[in-house]
Motif scaffolding. Structure first.
Motif, PDB file in Angstrom:
ATOM      1  N   LEU A 159       0.693  -1.033   0.197  1.00  0.00           N
ATOM      2  CA  LEU A 159      -0.149   0.183   0.078  1.00  0.00           C
ATOM      3  C   LEU A 159       0.785   1.302   0.132  1.00  0.00           C
ATOM      4  CD1 LEU A 159      -2.706  -0.791   2.567  1.00  0.00           C
ATOM      5  CD2 LEU A 159      -2.774  -1.330   0.132  1.00  0.00           C
ATOM      6  N   TYR A 160       0.602   2.262  -0.984  1.00  0.00           N
ATOM      7  CA  TYR A 160       1.305   3.393  -0.890  1.00  0.00           C
ATOM      8  C   TYR A 160       0.256   4.421  -0.696  1.00  0.00           C
ATOM      9  CZ  TYR A 160       3.161   7.668  -3.021  1.00  0.00           C
ATOM     10  OH  TYR A 160       3.489   9.093  -3.197  1.00  0.00           O
ATOM     11  N   VAL A 161       0.579   5.755   0.251  1.00  0.00           N
ATOM     12  CA  VAL A 161      -0.226   6.503   0.242  1.00  0.00           C
ATOM     13  C   VAL A 161       0.305   7.791   0.656  1.00  0.00           C
ATOM     14  CG1 VAL A 161      -0.638   5.901   2.607  1.00  0.00           C
ATOM     15  CG2 VAL A 161      -2.383   7.456   1.652  1.00  0.00           C
ATOM     16  N   PRO A 162       0.109   9.029   0.017  1.00  0.00           N
ATOM     17  CA  PRO A 162       0.665  10.317   0.311  1.00  0.00           C
ATOM     18  C   PRO A 162       0.025  10.598   1.651  1.00  0.00           C
ATOM     19  CG  PRO A 162       0.032  10.159  -1.947  1.00  0.00           C
ATOM     20  CD  PRO A 162      -0.645   9.026  -1.403  1.00  0.00           C
ATOM     21  N   LEU A 163       0.705  11.191   2.605  1.00  0.00           N
ATOM     22  CA  LEU A 163       0.288  11.545   3.885  1.00  0.00           C
ATOM     23  C   LEU A 163      -1.182  12.517   3.779  1.00  0.00           C
ATOM     24  CD1 LEU A 163       0.133  13.494   6.457  1.00  0.00           C
ATOM     25  CD2 LEU A 163       0.865  11.005   6.725  1.00  0.00           C
ATOM     26  N   MET A 164      -1.079  13.430   2.884  1.00  0.00           N
ATOM     27  CA  MET A 164      -2.247  14.033   2.944  1.00  0.00           C
ATOM     28  C   MET A 164      -3.483  13.379   2.290  1.00  0.00           C
ATOM     29  SD  MET A 164      -1.754  16.845   4.343  1.00  0.00           S
ATOM     30  CE  MET A 164      -3.388  17.441   4.389  1.00  0.00           C
ATOM     31  N   ASP A 165      -3.197  12.198   1.490  1.00  0.00           N
ATOM     32  CA  ASP A 165      -4.521  11.396   1.207  1.00  0.00           C
ATOM     33  C   ASP A 165      -4.758  10.526   2.465  1.00  0.00           C
ATOM     34  OD1 ASP A 165      -4.498  12.419  -1.438  1.00  0.00           O
ATOM     35  OD2 ASP A 165      -3.540  10.510  -2.132  1.00  0.00           O
ATOM     36  N   PHE A 166      -3.968  10.092   3.177  1.00  0.00           N
ATOM     37  CA  PHE A 166      -4.143   9.522   4.494  1.00  0.00           C
ATOM     38  C   PHE A 166      -4.971  10.387   5.453  1.00  0.00           C
ATOM     39  CE2 PHE A 166      -3.332   8.595   8.915  1.00  0.00           C
ATOM     40  CZ  PHE A 166      -3.577   7.276   9.264  1.00  0.00           C
ATOM     41  N   VAL A 167      -4.813  11.736   5.481  1.00  0.00           N
ATOM     42  CA  VAL A 167      -5.424  12.637   6.284  1.00  0.00           C
ATOM     43  C   VAL A 167      -6.677  12.790   5.921  1.00  0.00           C
ATOM     44  CG1 VAL A 167      -5.539  15.113   7.195  1.00  0.00           C
ATOM     45  CG2 VAL A 167      -3.384  13.726   7.003  1.00  0.00           C
ATOM     46  N   ARG A 168      -6.823  12.980   4.621  1.00  0.00           N
ATOM     47  CA  ARG A 168      -8.198  12.942   4.057  1.00  0.00           C
ATOM     48  C   ARG A 168      -9.127  11.890   4.382  1.00  0.00           C
ATOM     49  NH1 ARG A 168      -5.740  16.408   0.339  1.00  0.00           N
ATOM     50  NH2 ARG A 168      -4.890  14.619  -1.041  1.00  0.00           N
ATOM     51  N   ASN A 169      -8.501  10.426   4.079  1.00  0.00           N
ATOM     52  CA  ASN A 169      -9.293   9.339   4.457  1.00  0.00           C
ATOM     53  C   ASN A 169      -9.622   9.261   5.818  1.00  0.00           C
ATOM     54  OD1 ASN A 169      -8.911   8.684   1.829  1.00  0.00           O
ATOM     55  ND2 ASN A 169      -7.240   7.442   2.192  1.00  0.00           N
ATOM     56  N   LEU A 174     -14.193   9.534   9.572  1.00  0.00           N
ATOM     57  CA  LEU A 174     -14.859  10.128  11.106  1.00  0.00           C
ATOM     58  C   LEU A 174     -16.202  10.520  10.727  1.00  0.00           C
ATOM     59  CD1 LEU A 174     -11.491  11.740  12.751  1.00  0.00           C
ATOM     60  CD2 LEU A 174     -12.728   9.669  13.617  1.00  0.00           C
ATOM     61  N   ARG A 175     -16.101  11.177   9.721  1.00  0.00           N
ATOM     62  CA  ARG A 175     -17.568  12.064   9.152  1.00  0.00           C
ATOM     63  C   ARG A 175     -18.413  10.546   9.029  1.00  0.00           C
ATOM     64  NH1 ARG A 175     -15.479  15.045   5.579  1.00  0.00           N
ATOM     65  NH2 ARG A 175     -16.405  14.313   3.896  1.00  0.00           N
ATOM     66  N   HIS A 176     -18.113   9.562   8.399  1.00  0.00           N
ATOM     67  CA  HIS A 176     -19.007   9.023   7.918  1.00  0.00           C
ATOM     68  C   HIS A 176     -19.058   7.512   8.656  1.00  0.00           C
ATOM     69  CE1 HIS A 176     -18.271  10.635   4.107  1.00  0.00           C
ATOM     70  NE2 HIS A 176     -19.755  10.675   4.076  1.00  0.00           N
ATOM     71  N   ASN A 177     -18.258   7.719  10.012  1.00  0.00           N
ATOM     72  CA  ASN A 177     -18.493   6.708  11.159  1.00  0.00           C
ATOM     73  C   ASN A 177     -17.911   5.343  10.556  1.00  0.00           C
ATOM     74  OD1 ASN A 177     -18.572   5.793  13.678  1.00  0.00           O
ATOM     75  ND2 ASN A 177     -20.828   4.998  13.480  1.00  0.00           N
ATOM     76  N   THR A 178     -16.652   5.319   9.771  1.00  0.00           N
ATOM     77  CA  THR A 178     -16.332   4.148   9.198  1.00  0.00           C
ATOM     78  C   THR A 178     -14.753   4.090   9.599  1.00  0.00           C
ATOM     79  OG1 THR A 178     -15.676   5.372   7.110  1.00  0.00           O
ATOM     80  CG2 THR A 178     -17.803   4.150   7.206  1.00  0.00           C
ATOM     81  N   ILE A 179     -14.049   4.625  10.823  1.00  0.00           N
ATOM     82  CA  ILE A 179     -12.768   4.815  11.031  1.00  0.00           C
ATOM     83  C   ILE A 179     -12.218   3.195  11.159  1.00  0.00           C
ATOM     84  CG2 ILE A 179     -13.287   4.987  13.507  1.00  0.00           C
ATOM     85  CD1 ILE A 179     -10.592   6.493  11.617  1.00  0.00           C
ATOM     86  N   GLU A 180     -13.161   2.444  11.740  1.00  0.00           N
ATOM     87  CA  GLU A 180     -12.588   0.928  11.967  1.00  0.00           C
ATOM     88  C   GLU A 180     -12.194   0.215  10.594  1.00  0.00           C
ATOM     89  OE1 GLU A 180     -11.542  -0.173  15.034  1.00  0.00           O
ATOM     90  OE2 GLU A 180     -11.986   1.825  15.793  1.00  0.00           O
ATOM     91  N   ASP A 181     -13.192   0.628   9.456  1.00  0.00           N
ATOM     92  CA  ASP A 181     -12.719   0.042   8.273  1.00  0.00           C
ATOM     93  C   ASP A 181     -11.621   0.220   7.812  1.00  0.00           C
ATOM     94  OD1 ASP A 181     -15.310  -1.076   8.369  1.00  0.00           O
ATOM     95  OD2 ASP A 181     -16.300   0.136   7.376  1.00  0.00           O
ATOM     96  N   ILE A 182     -11.218   1.739   7.813  1.00  0.00           N
ATOM     97  CA  ILE A 182      -9.933   2.365   7.156  1.00  0.00           C
ATOM     98  C   ILE A 182      -8.803   1.833   8.013  1.00  0.00           C
ATOM     99  CG2 ILE A 182      -9.691   4.607   8.456  1.00  0.00           C
ATOM    100  CD1 ILE A 182      -9.065   5.700   5.692  1.00  0.00           C
ATOM    101  N   LYS A 183      -8.845   1.817   9.295  1.00  0.00           N
ATOM    102  CA  LYS A 183      -7.706   1.166  10.112  1.00  0.00           C
ATOM    103  C   LYS A 183      -7.374  -0.235   9.788  1.00  0.00           C
ATOM    104  CE  LYS A 183      -7.745   2.101  14.607  1.00  0.00           C
ATOM    105  NZ  LYS A 183      -8.349   2.391  16.032  1.00  0.00           N
TER     106      LYS A 183
END
Length: 433
Positions: A159-169, A174-183
């Motif tokens: 997995l490659y991710v620019p940091l600002m994309d990680f922040v946006r994700n 958090l807004r959609h209550n899916t934080i556990e999915d992304i973690k």
């Protein structure tokens, strides 16, 4: 693709307007079995247009090539968008070890990165952080590790991710209550590549979630590679617990490429099919001697030179230093005018494979005399010393000997391209000390 439909496309291309063909017919996806040719439109709009305006022509074309086939026109099933894929960015095709130019500036980082990629599940260097200024090739090295690791083990999850994309994700989850999915998504990585980790500074919630992801991967012996613009311990507004974890791994500094490496980068990139211009080593060294900052600036200079050559409709074999000066005039820095005589003697003796003491000796060997005269000539041009003081630096020779040396090199450079090239190369190296 259906063989019958491939034949039909050739027929339809000749029987309906090209604009209709490209907009409405080409997007159809064809599936053929023994009895039916199914033509699936990407959406209802295309399907309705086909049924209303082009169905007759399509039927005629199909029956021309296979009279027994029934025709079904429908809509292709929509695929649910993969939220997982949106959390990372694909690796860049060109960022491989094969496309990397090596030099003193990146040799150690290259060795470490390659060793990690070849031993992804047992590397002692975890996390591995490559830090340095912008445009030095940090992302290239990091992604090259991803490409190599994947080629050695296709089942590996990279997995490659620019940091600002990680922040946006994180913000979106958090807004959609899916934080556990992304973690869970990031924690599923065998190799996690994060670009510009320093940008996480000051973002408290992102730091908190990243801390948990990092711990999970680290404890599971999964490899983590970051890029950063400075040593992690120097990042302001970064939580101490993250500084500690980042610093416990291998941190390597990537420095600006040296002259020869910059020239090699120019020569390699000039062969890229998108640029494709002909550079000699002398011209590459000349450009590299003036563009000293980073790889991106070298690429920019190369593109500007290409545009100049293309728009001038110039034969590429005629690209010379004079052409470079005309094309890159605003990018070329003035040469340093005052240089220490010791540096001049060091570079000249190194270029001619002599010792510094040879330049001050009484030897009359032709090769030594040439080197001595070249050093005196460059001292006169680039140092602040008087003729008498220059003579003292070369075995207490008098000012008339210095004048003679300057005159001889002037003459030899007019007569010999080789000696002029010697002068240019030494001067470029001195300008980049």
């Amino acid at each position: 693709m259906s063989q019958t439909w491939a034949q039909c496309l050739n027929t339809l291309k000749d029987t309906i307007p090209l604009s209709q063909y490209s907009v409405w017919v080409q997007p159809l996806n064809a599936h053929e079995d023994k009895e039916t040719l199914s033509l699936l439109a990407p959406n209802n709009q295309v399907k309705d247009y086909i049924n209303k305006h082009l169905k007759t022509q399509i039927k005629a074309a199909v029956h021309q090539h296979n009279k027994d086939l029934k025709i079904f026109i429908g809509v292709a099933p929509t695929k649910k968008p993969s939220t997982m894929r949106q959390h990372s960015t694909p690796l860049f095709e060109d960022y491989t070890f094969d496309n990397l130019v090596l030099g003193n500036a990146n040799q150690m980082a290259y060795g470490a990165t390659r060793q990690i990629a070849e031993n992804i599940k047992g590397s002692p260097y975890n996390p591995f952080i490559i830090y340095g200024g912008s445009g030095l090739g940090k992302t290239h090295l990091m992604q090259a590790a991803g490409h190599l690791a994947k080629s050695l083990n296709p089942n590996l999850k990279v997995l490659y991710v620019p940091l600002m994309d990680f922040v946006r994700n994180i913000t979106s989850s958090l807004r959609h209550n899916t934080i556990e999915d992304i973690k869970l998504f990031y924690q599923s990585a065998d190799l996690l590549l994060v670009d510009d980790i320093h940008l996480i500074a000051g973002k408290e919630k992102s730091q908190e979630e990243f801390f948990h992801i990092f711990n999970f991967l680290f404890n599971g012996k999964k490899q983590i590679i970051f890029t950063c613009d400075q040593p992690p311990k120097n990042i302001k507004s970064l939580e101490e617990r993250l500084k500690t974890r980042f610093s416990q791994g291998l941190n390597l500094h990537l420095t600006p490429p040296e002259l020869e490496m910059r020239a090699a980068i120019l020569l390699k990139k000039s062969q890229n099919e998108k640029i494709n211009i002909s550079l000699t080593e002398d011209v590459a060294l000349f450009i590299a001697g003036h563009i000293t900052s980073n790889v991106r600036d070298l690429e920019g200079a190369l593109l500007k030179l290409k545009a100049f050559v293309d728009f001038s409709k110039m034969d590429q074999t005629l690209i010379s230093k004079e052409v470079v000066e005309a094309a890159l005039g605003d990018l070329i820095k003035p040469q340093i005018k005052k240089i220490d005589v010791n540096d001049i003697q060091k570079e000249v003796s190194k270029h001619y494979a002599l010792t510094i003491s040879d330049l001050s000796s009484k030897s009359r060997k032709q090769h030594t005399v040439l080197a001595r005269q070249m050093a005196i000539y460059i001292c006169h041009e680039l140092s602040s010393l008087s003729l008498n003081k220059i003579g003292k630096q070369f075995g207490n020779r008098d000012h008339s000997t210095v004048i003679h040396a300057i005159k001889k090199i002037n003459e030899k450079m007019l007569e010999s391209t080789e000696i002029k090239n010697d002068y240019d190369i030494i001067k470029l190296k001195l300008a980049n000390l």
